[in-house]
Design a protein around this motif. Structure first.
Motif, PDB file in Angstrom:
ATOM      1  N   LYS A   1       0.837  -1.207   0.000  1.00 25.88           N
ATOM      2  CA  LYS A   1       0.000   0.000   0.000  1.00 25.88           C
ATOM      3  C   LYS A   1       0.869   1.253   0.000  1.00 25.88           C
ATOM      4  CE  LYS A   1      -3.925  -2.184   2.211  1.00 25.88           C
ATOM      5  NZ  LYS A   1      -4.652  -2.413   3.459  1.00 25.88           N
ATOM      6  N   LYS A  21       2.248   1.752  -3.511  1.00 30.42           N
ATOM      7  CA  LYS A  21       1.229   2.274  -4.429  1.00 30.42           C
ATOM      8  C   LYS A  21       0.980   3.766  -4.172  1.00 30.42           C
ATOM      9  CE  LYS A  21       0.685  -1.505  -6.603  1.00 30.42           C
ATOM     10  NZ  LYS A  21       1.197  -1.601  -7.960  1.00 30.42           N
ATOM     11  N   SER A  22       0.979   4.163  -2.926  1.00 26.81           N
ATOM     12  CA  SER A  22       0.799   5.575  -2.584  1.00 26.81           C
ATOM     13  C   SER A  22       1.980   6.398  -3.100  1.00 26.81           C
ATOM     14  CB  SER A  22       0.663   5.728  -1.064  1.00 26.81           C
ATOM     15  OG  SER A  22       0.610   7.079  -0.712  1.00 26.81           O
ATOM     16  N   TYR A  23       3.182   5.886  -2.885  1.00 24.12           N
ATOM     17  CA  TYR A  23       4.396   6.556  -3.365  1.00 24.12           C
ATOM     18  C   TYR A  23       4.375   6.683  -4.889  1.00 24.12           C
ATOM     19  CZ  TYR A  23       9.302   7.223  -4.528  1.00 24.12           C
ATOM     20  OH  TYR A  23      10.476   7.688  -5.056  1.00 24.12           O
ATOM     21  N   GLN A  24       4.018   5.595  -5.564  1.00 23.78           N
ATOM     22  CA  GLN A  24       3.975   5.616  -7.034  1.00 23.78           C
ATOM     23  C   GLN A  24       2.957   6.636  -7.543  1.00 23.78           C
ATOM     24  OE1 GLN A  24       3.133   1.431  -7.611  1.00 23.78           O
ATOM     25  NE2 GLN A  24       5.198   1.063  -8.394  1.00 23.78           N
ATOM     26  N   ALA A  25       1.811   6.708  -6.910  1.00 25.20           N
ATOM     27  CA  ALA A  25       0.778   7.648  -7.353  1.00 25.20           C
ATOM     28  C   ALA A  25       1.285   9.082  -7.266  1.00 25.20           C
ATOM     29  CB  ALA A  25      -0.483   7.475  -6.513  1.00 25.20           C
ATOM     30  N   LYS A  26       1.993   9.407  -6.218  1.00 27.62           N
ATOM     31  CA  LYS A  26       2.540  10.763  -6.058  1.00 27.62           C
ATOM     32  C   LYS A  26       3.646  11.029  -7.066  1.00 27.62           C
ATOM     33  CE  LYS A  26       1.451  10.997  -1.181  1.00 27.62           C
ATOM     34  NZ  LYS A  26       1.959  10.876   0.176  1.00 27.62           N
ATOM     35  N   ARG A  72       4.231   9.520  -9.977  1.00 21.00           N
ATOM     36  CA  ARG A  72       3.784   9.465 -11.376  1.00 21.00           C
ATOM     37  C   ARG A  72       3.263  10.813 -11.848  1.00 21.00           C
ATOM     38  NH1 ARG A  72       2.706   3.870 -10.654  1.00 21.00           N
ATOM     39  NH2 ARG A  72       4.163   2.856 -12.029  1.00 21.00           N
ATOM     40  N   ARG A  73       2.616  11.521 -10.984  1.00 22.18           N
ATOM     41  CA  ARG A  73       2.094  12.830 -11.368  1.00 22.18           C
ATOM     42  C   ARG A  73       3.236  13.772 -11.723  1.00 22.18           C
ATOM     43  NH1 ARG A  73      -1.807  12.156  -6.925  1.00 22.18           N
ATOM     44  NH2 ARG A  73      -0.307  13.165  -5.587  1.00 22.18           N
ATOM     45  N   ALA A  76       5.594   7.837 -15.873  1.00 21.12           N
ATOM     46  CA  ALA A  76       4.350   7.075 -15.999  1.00 21.12           C
ATOM     47  C   ALA A  76       4.649   5.788 -16.755  1.00 21.12           C
ATOM     48  CB  ALA A  76       3.300   7.875 -16.739  1.00 21.12           C
ATOM     49  N   ASN A 131       1.553  -1.748 -14.292  1.00 19.02           N
ATOM     50  CA  ASN A 131       2.278  -1.960 -13.041  1.00 19.02           C
ATOM     51  C   ASN A 131       2.833  -3.374 -12.924  1.00 19.02           C
ATOM     52  OD1 ASN A 131       1.997   0.567 -11.931  1.00 19.02           O
ATOM     53  ND2 ASN A 131       0.106   0.083 -10.870  1.00 19.02           N
TER      54      ASN A 131
END
Length: 164
Positions: free
Chosen positions: A74, A77-82, A84-85, A89, A93
């Protein structure tokens, strides 16, 4: 050489799972004896104590292994979401998820003699590494998806144990 994004997957899978495993012990039958400052303080309610599973010798460690991977995944995934922006990209995954799970598995890579394995089973608190890896990873839908495990595969059982 690993791309930076892939290196992060490896870090979360290997060391992240270990760190979150240990943090998880703060909420088990031993960790419940100490408060946030490390002082002896039985802070659990009687209802929590009665509800907690405290069975076989390896149970605490098995719960910590499952919880550690879950929380670390988790966090990844949180780190990747931040990230990627801002920086990169990927279309999928799959590679990143595979690296995460492989890193976790490699952190438990071992070879025991039959005598050492017997002693570990007889007196240890951790399951043998094979089961710490296969038992834990088979509980994750993300694992079975990343590695395309069939519904009949031992690594993709229909009933998965979900913690945290």
């Amino acid at each position: 050489m690993l791309h930076q994004a892939h290196f992060h997957c490896y870090q979360f899978g290997a060391i992240g799972s270990v760190i979150t495993h240990e943090i998880g012990h703060g909420f088990d039958v031993e960790g419940r004896k100490y408060d946030k400052s490390g002082n002896w303080n039985l802070w659990w309610t009687n209802k929590s104590i009665e509800a907690f599973l405290d069975g076989k010798r390896t149970l605490r460690e098995n719960i910590a292994d499952n919880g550690g991977v879950s929380i670390s995944l988790k966090a990844l995934k949180s780190y990747q979401a931040k990230k990627r922006r801002d920086e990169y990209a990927f279309k999928s995954n799959t590679v990143e998820d595979r690296l995460f799970f492989l890193a976790y598995a490699q952190s438990h890579c071992s070879k025991d003699t039959p005598e050492a394995l017997y002693e570990r089973i007889r007196s240890g608190f951790h399951s043998p590494d094979k089961y710490r890896v296969n038992g834990v990873l088979s509980n994750f839908k993300q694992f079975s998806e990343a590695f395309s495990c069939s519904a009949k595969s031992a690594m993709n059982p229909p009933n998965k144990c979900t913690i945290w």
